[in-house]
Structures are given as C-alpha cells and as structure tokens.
Scaffold this active site. Structure first.
Site, PDB file in Angstrom:
ATOM      1  N   VAL A 106       1.062   9.025  -0.785  1.00 27.84           N
ATOM      2  CA  VAL A 106       1.887   8.164   0.054  1.00 27.84           C
ATOM      3  C   VAL A 106       1.804   6.762  -0.538  1.00 27.84           C
ATOM      4  O   VAL A 106       0.739   6.138  -0.552  1.00 27.84           O
ATOM      5  CB  VAL A 106       1.413   8.178   1.524  1.00 27.84           C
ATOM      6  CG1 VAL A 106       2.286   7.259   2.367  1.00 27.84           C
ATOM      7  CG2 VAL A 106       1.449   9.604   2.081  1.00 27.84           C
ATOM      8  N   ALA A 107       2.934   6.292  -1.041  1.00 29.70           N
ATOM      9  CA  ALA A 107       2.980   5.013  -1.748  1.00 29.70           C
ATOM     10  C   ALA A 107       2.369   3.896  -0.916  1.00 29.70           C
ATOM     11  O   ALA A 107       2.667   3.758   0.275  1.00 29.70           O
ATOM     12  CB  ALA A 107       4.420   4.674  -2.096  1.00 29.70           C
ATOM     13  N   ASP A 108       1.490   3.142  -1.570  1.00 29.74           N
ATOM     14  CA  ASP A 108       0.868   1.951  -0.972  1.00 29.74           C
ATOM     15  C   ASP A 108       0.112   2.242   0.321  1.00 29.74           C
ATOM     16  O   ASP A 108      -0.042   1.360   1.164  1.00 29.74           O
ATOM     17  CB  ASP A 108       1.920   0.851  -0.729  1.00 29.74           C
ATOM     18  CG  ASP A 108       2.546   0.380  -2.024  1.00 29.74           C
ATOM     19  OD1 ASP A 108       1.823   0.307  -3.041  1.00 29.74           O
ATOM     20  OD2 ASP A 108       3.751   0.100  -2.026  1.00 29.74           O
ATOM     21  N   THR A 109      -0.373   3.472   0.487  1.00 28.90           N
ATOM     22  CA  THR A 109      -1.131   3.848   1.686  1.00 28.90           C
ATOM     23  C   THR A 109      -2.302   4.741   1.257  1.00 28.90           C
ATOM     24  O   THR A 109      -2.282   5.958   1.461  1.00 28.90           O
ATOM     25  CB  THR A 109      -0.221   4.585   2.696  1.00 28.90           C
ATOM     26  OG1 THR A 109       1.017   3.899   2.802  1.00 28.90           O
ATOM     27  CG2 THR A 109      -0.877   4.637   4.071  1.00 28.90           C
ATOM     28  N   PRO A 110      -3.335   4.148   0.656  1.00 30.65           N
ATOM     29  CA  PRO A 110      -4.431   4.953   0.116  1.00 30.65           C
ATOM     30  C   PRO A 110      -5.076   5.920   1.113  1.00 30.65           C
ATOM     31  O   PRO A 110      -5.494   7.005   0.732  1.00 30.65           O
ATOM     32  CB  PRO A 110      -5.444   3.903  -0.362  1.00 30.65           C
ATOM     33  CG  PRO A 110      -4.618   2.687  -0.630  1.00 30.65           C
ATOM     34  CD  PRO A 110      -3.498   2.724   0.379  1.00 30.65           C
TER      35      PRO A 110
END
Length: 191
Positions: A106-110
């Site tokens: 999930v992009a930019d959501t580690p």
C-alpha cells in the site's frame, strides 16, 4: 534494524494487480515494468491519467479496467499494489489480501504493507535493490544515484567473464567458491 528479506521476483510468472490510475499508480507500474518488461500487470481505476496511458503503450500485456475496484479483481493474483488516495479502500483490500494469502503493498502506508518496492540500480545483469525499511525513499534514491555513478558500464563484461569461468570449474561446491572468491577479491570500483 531492517528485518526485511530481499528477493527478486520473476514478474512474468506472477499476476500483479495495481489499484489506481494516478501519479502514484504510474510510479508503481513503471517501477514494475522497467525492471521486468514482461511483467503481467492488471490495473484498475475509475480513470487513468494521460501520462499513465502513454507510458503503458509500450507494454501491450498490461490490462486496464477503467472502473472502480471490485473484490473479484483479486481473483488469480499473486501480488497487489494499492495506489489510490483512499485509505479505507486500501484497508479493505489489505484485509482481503491477508485472508487470501496475497502479498500486498500500500503506497506510502508502511503499516499496511507486506513488502516494499525498493530503489533499484541496474547495470546489465547486475541488479541491486536498496531498502531503508520504509523510512526514507528519498535517501534510497540518492544512494541509487551514487551507485549508478560508481559502478562502471563495463560490469556486464565482467559478469559474462565470471559466468564463463564458473561453467568451467570442477570440484565440489567449496572448491568452486574458493576459486571464485580468489578471482573476485581484487574487484574495486573506481571512477
């Protein structure tokens, strides 16, 4: 401490879904396709940016669905990348991916990621992935630029030479390793 385990995937053998059609989706899709031009990718989004459509013209195997995400989009997938600005949609997709044992980024959501897309250095057959454990993609890009600068273009010739030597080696595994280590111990990159 970075506890991630780096692997190199044969994306032409896997089925990847990218949810999204904007700038971030383009960034993710281009990373996949530049590193694995034969990657099997499906993208789904209510709309795709003109830049995304233009980039994808060079990849006829990429399938586009111009509509909202549906749970059936996960059927038959191996990897899923979420690249929209809708966190609740990402959470829903991540939950279903976990139930189905699908790896999800999930992009930019580690906190919702099973894996990260690293910064990649490639010179011929040499490929190096760089990870900052999700802490600083910008620093990873700077390290990538440094390595691209210091690794000589001629590295491919060296790789091919080492492959030829490796194919001629006789003896057990330990002996082969000893010979290869001896041959490569003086390798130092100089600009």
């Amino acid at each position: 401490m970075n506890e991630l385990f780096p692997i190199f995937l044969k994306l032409d053998r896997l089925n990847t879904l990218v949810v999204g059609g904007g700038n971030v989706a383009l960034e993710k899709a281009s990373a996949l396709l530049r590193n694995s031009p034969a990657a099997r990718v499906t993208m789904v989004a209510p709309m795709f940016r003109a830049e995304t459509l233009e980039f994808l013209k060079g990849y006829p195997q990429v399938v586009l669905f111009e509509r909202g995400f549906e749970l059936a989009d996960l059927d038959g997938r191996d990897l899923v990348i979420c690249a929209t600005d809708n966190r609740s949609l990402h959470e829903e997709i991540k939950e279903v991916c976990a139930e189905r044992h699908l790896l999800c980024n999930v992009a930019d959501t580690p906190d919702l990621c099973d894996f990260y897309l690293g910064s990649i250095v490639q010179k011929g057959d040499l490929k190096i992935a760089i990870s900052t454990n999700g802490k600083s993609p910008t620093l990873a890009k700077r390290i990538r630029a440094f390595l691209e600068d210091v690794i000589p273009e001629e590295i491919q010739e060296g790789l091919e030479g080492m492959e030829a030597v490796r194919k001629t080696l006789k003896g057990d595994f330990q002996e082969k390793i000893r010979v290869l280590n001896e041959l490569t111990k003086g390798v130092i990159f100089r600009k």
